[in-house]
Design a protein around this motif. Structure first.
Motif, mmCIF file in Angstrom:
data_model
loop_
_atom_site.group_PDB
_atom_site.id
_atom_site.type_symbol
_atom_site.label_atom_id
_atom_site.label_comp_id
_atom_site.label_asym_id
_atom_site.label_seq_id
_atom_site.Cartn_x
_atom_site.Cartn_y
_atom_site.Cartn_z
ATOM 1 N N VAL A 1 0.832 -1.211 0.000
ATOM 2 C CA VAL A 1 0.000 0.000 0.000
ATOM 3 C C VAL A 1 0.864 1.257 0.000
ATOM 4 O O VAL A 1 0.538 2.247 -0.661
ATOM 5 C CB VAL A 1 -0.972 -0.019 1.197
ATOM 6 C CG1 VAL A 1 -1.729 1.292 1.328
ATOM 7 C CG2 VAL A 1 -1.941 -1.175 1.067
ATOM 8 N N GLY A 2 1.979 1.233 0.699
ATOM 9 C CA GLY A 2 2.859 2.394 0.757
ATOM 10 C C GLY A 2 3.455 2.759 -0.594
ATOM 11 O O GLY A 2 3.768 3.924 -0.850
ATOM 12 N N GLN A 3 3.599 1.770 -1.455
ATOM 13 C CA GLN A 3 4.154 2.042 -2.783
ATOM 14 C C GLN A 3 3.149 2.707 -3.718
ATOM 15 O O GLN A 3 3.505 3.117 -4.816
ATOM 16 C CB GLN A 3 4.671 0.750 -3.409
ATOM 17 C CG GLN A 3 5.908 0.242 -2.717
ATOM 18 C CD GLN A 3 6.396 -1.074 -3.283
ATOM 19 O OE1 GLN A 3 5.750 -1.699 -4.099
ATOM 20 N NE2 GLN A 3 7.554 -1.504 -2.825
ATOM 21 N N TRP A 4 1.910 2.848 -3.305
ATOM 22 C CA TRP A 4 0.916 3.534 -4.123
ATOM 23 C C TRP A 4 1.117 5.047 -4.133
ATOM 24 O O TRP A 4 0.627 5.731 -5.038
ATOM 25 C CB TRP A 4 -0.492 3.248 -3.625
ATOM 26 C CG TRP A 4 -0.919 1.817 -3.718
ATOM 27 C CD1 TRP A 4 -0.253 0.784 -4.305
ATOM 28 C CD2 TRP A 4 -2.117 1.265 -3.179
ATOM 29 N NE1 TRP A 4 -0.967 -0.370 -4.158
ATOM 30 C CE2 TRP A 4 -2.107 -0.111 -3.478
ATOM 31 C CE3 TRP A 4 -3.185 1.796 -2.475
ATOM 32 C CZ2 TRP A 4 -3.138 -0.958 -3.101
ATOM 33 C CZ3 TRP A 4 -4.215 0.951 -2.097
ATOM 34 C CH2 TRP A 4 -4.191 -0.402 -2.413
ATOM 35 N N ALA A 5 1.808 5.586 -3.145
ATOM 36 C CA ALA A 5 1.944 7.042 -3.035
ATOM 37 C C ALA A 5 2.624 7.643 -4.257
ATOM 38 O O ALA A 5 2.152 8.647 -4.804
ATOM 39 C CB ALA A 5 2.709 7.409 -1.766
ATOM 40 N N ALA A 6 3.716 7.050 -4.712
ATOM 41 C CA ALA A 6 4.446 7.604 -5.866
ATOM 42 C C ALA A 6 3.595 7.614 -7.134
ATOM 43 O O ALA A 6 3.538 8.641 -7.831
ATOM 44 C CB ALA A 6 5.744 6.834 -6.081
ATOM 45 N N PRO A 7 2.887 6.530 -7.485
ATOM 46 C CA PRO A 7 2.034 6.605 -8.677
ATOM 47 C C PRO A 7 0.924 7.640 -8.555
ATOM 48 O O PRO A 7 0.591 8.311 -9.544
ATOM 49 C CB PRO A 7 1.444 5.193 -8.797
ATOM 50 C CG PRO A 7 2.423 4.317 -8.119
ATOM 51 C CD PRO A 7 2.992 5.142 -7.000
ATOM 52 N N PHE A 8 0.345 7.791 -7.345
ATOM 53 C CA PHE A 8 -0.681 8.820 -7.176
ATOM 54 C C PHE A 8 -0.104 10.214 -7.428
ATOM 55 O O PHE A 8 -0.733 11.045 -8.088
ATOM 56 C CB PHE A 8 -1.295 8.760 -5.780
ATOM 57 C CG PHE A 8 -2.280 7.637 -5.590
ATOM 58 C CD1 PHE A 8 -3.222 7.328 -6.550
ATOM 59 C CD2 PHE A 8 -2.265 6.893 -4.429
ATOM 60 C CE1 PHE A 8 -4.127 6.292 -6.371
ATOM 61 C CE2 PHE A 8 -3.165 5.864 -4.228
ATOM 62 C CZ PHE A 8 -4.098 5.553 -5.211
ATOM 63 N N LEU A 9 1.101 10.470 -6.922
ATOM 64 C CA LEU A 9 1.726 11.774 -7.140
ATOM 65 C C LEU A 9 2.077 11.982 -8.610
ATOM 66 O O LEU A 9 1.918 13.090 -9.145
ATOM 67 C CB LEU A 9 2.964 11.926 -6.258
ATOM 68 C CG LEU A 9 2.671 12.001 -4.753
ATOM 69 C CD1 LEU A 9 3.964 11.966 -3.962
ATOM 70 C CD2 LEU A 9 1.857 13.236 -4.422
ATOM 71 N N LEU A 10 2.531 10.931 -9.279
ATOM 72 C CA LEU A 10 2.819 11.037 -10.715
ATOM 73 C C LEU A 10 1.552 11.296 -11.518
ATOM 74 O O LEU A 10 1.560 12.079 -12.483
ATOM 75 C CB LEU A 10 3.513 9.773 -11.221
ATOM 76 C CG LEU A 10 4.957 9.622 -10.795
ATOM 77 C CD1 LEU A 10 5.484 8.237 -11.172
ATOM 78 C CD2 LEU A 10 5.813 10.698 -11.435
ATOM 79 N N LEU A 11 0.457 10.649 -11.146
ATOM 80 C CA LEU A 11 -0.817 10.919 -11.812
ATOM 81 C C LEU A 11 -1.251 12.366 -11.583
ATOM 82 O O LEU A 11 -1.828 12.999 -12.477
ATOM 83 C CB LEU A 11 -1.891 9.957 -11.315
ATOM 84 C CG LEU A 11 -1.790 8.532 -11.836
ATOM 85 C CD1 LEU A 11 -2.736 7.617 -11.075
ATOM 86 C CD2 LEU A 11 -2.063 8.481 -13.327
ATOM 87 N N GLY A 12 -0.969 12.889 -10.398
ATOM 88 C CA GLY A 12 -1.277 14.292 -10.123
ATOM 89 C C GLY A 12 -0.471 15.234 -10.997
ATOM 90 O O GLY A 12 -0.986 16.238 -11.493
ATOM 91 N N ILE A 13 0.798 14.918 -11.214
ATOM 92 C CA ILE A 13 1.633 15.732 -12.108
ATOM 93 C C ILE A 13 1.107 15.652 -13.535
ATOM 94 O O ILE A 13 0.992 16.660 -14.229
ATOM 95 C CB ILE A 13 3.105 15.276 -12.034
ATOM 96 C CG1 ILE A 13 3.692 15.621 -10.673
ATOM 97 C CG2 ILE A 13 3.930 15.904 -13.151
ATOM 98 C CD1 ILE A 13 5.046 15.009 -10.414
ATOM 99 N N TYR A 14 0.770 14.445 -13.972
ATOM 100 C CA TYR A 14 0.198 14.265 -15.315
ATOM 101 C C TYR A 14 -1.092 15.071 -15.452
ATOM 102 O O TYR A 14 -1.311 15.753 -16.452
ATOM 103 C CB TYR A 14 -0.071 12.774 -15.562
ATOM 104 C CG TYR A 14 -0.760 12.488 -16.860
ATOM 105 C CD1 TYR A 14 -0.053 12.509 -18.050
ATOM 106 C CD2 TYR A 14 -2.116 12.202 -16.903
ATOM 107 C CE1 TYR A 14 -0.682 12.252 -19.249
ATOM 108 C CE2 TYR A 14 -2.750 11.949 -18.093
ATOM 109 C CZ TYR A 14 -2.034 11.966 -19.265
ATOM 110 O OH TYR A 14 -2.667 11.718 -20.451
ATOM 111 N N ASN A 15 -1.923 15.019 -14.429
ATOM 112 C CA ASN A 15 -3.176 15.764 -14.434
ATOM 113 C C ASN A 15 -2.918 17.264 -14.575
ATOM 114 O O ASN A 15 -3.575 17.948 -15.350
ATOM 115 C CB ASN A 15 -3.939 15.470 -13.141
ATOM 116 C CG ASN A 15 -5.279 16.144 -13.071
ATOM 117 O OD1 ASN A 15 -5.911 16.409 -14.074
ATOM 118 N ND2 ASN A 15 -5.716 16.422 -11.869
ATOM 119 N N LYS A 16 -1.946 17.764 -13.832
ATOM 120 C CA LYS A 16 -1.630 19.194 -13.886
ATOM 121 C C LYS A 16 -1.107 19.600 -15.265
ATOM 122 O O LYS A 16 -1.468 20.643 -15.801
ATOM 123 C CB LYS A 16 -0.604 19.529 -12.801
ATOM 124 C CG LYS A 16 -0.300 20.993 -12.668
ATOM 125 C CD LYS A 16 -1.510 21.781 -12.253
ATOM 126 C CE LYS A 16 -1.725 21.753 -10.797
ATOM 127 N NZ LYS A 16 -2.783 22.641 -10.313
#
Length: 79
Positions: free
Chosen positions: A56-71
């Motif tokens: 579960v802890g490894q999900w943080a990086a993909p979520f942040l990358l998706l946020g950058i992609y979204n921006k």
């Protein structure tokens, strides 16, 4: 807005649809998802569920990358 630097390289129809839908999601969602995954991971670690906590802890990086992609999609748009 910047023009496409290389007009011979355009996005495919699937990527265009994904970008249009992704741009509708608020950027905060990805940040909160990353923070939530870290919190859940910490909780699991405290409950001695080490492997699940790492997963579960490894999900943080993909979520942040998706946020950058979204921006990027919101500010630069697509083809």
């Amino acid at each position: 807005m910047l023009e496409n630097v290389n007009p011979t390289h355009k996005e495919g129809p699937i990527a265009r649809v994904i970008e249009e839908q992704t741009a509708k999601i608020p950027s905060d969602v990805f940040l909160w998802a990353a923070l939530a995954s870290m919190g859940v991971s910490l909780t699991l670690k405290c409950l001695n569920r080490k492997h699940t906590a790492l997963f579960v802890g490894q999900w943080a990086a993909p979520f942040l990358l998706l946020g950058i992609y979204n921006k990027i999609v919101k500010t630069e748009g697509h083809d």
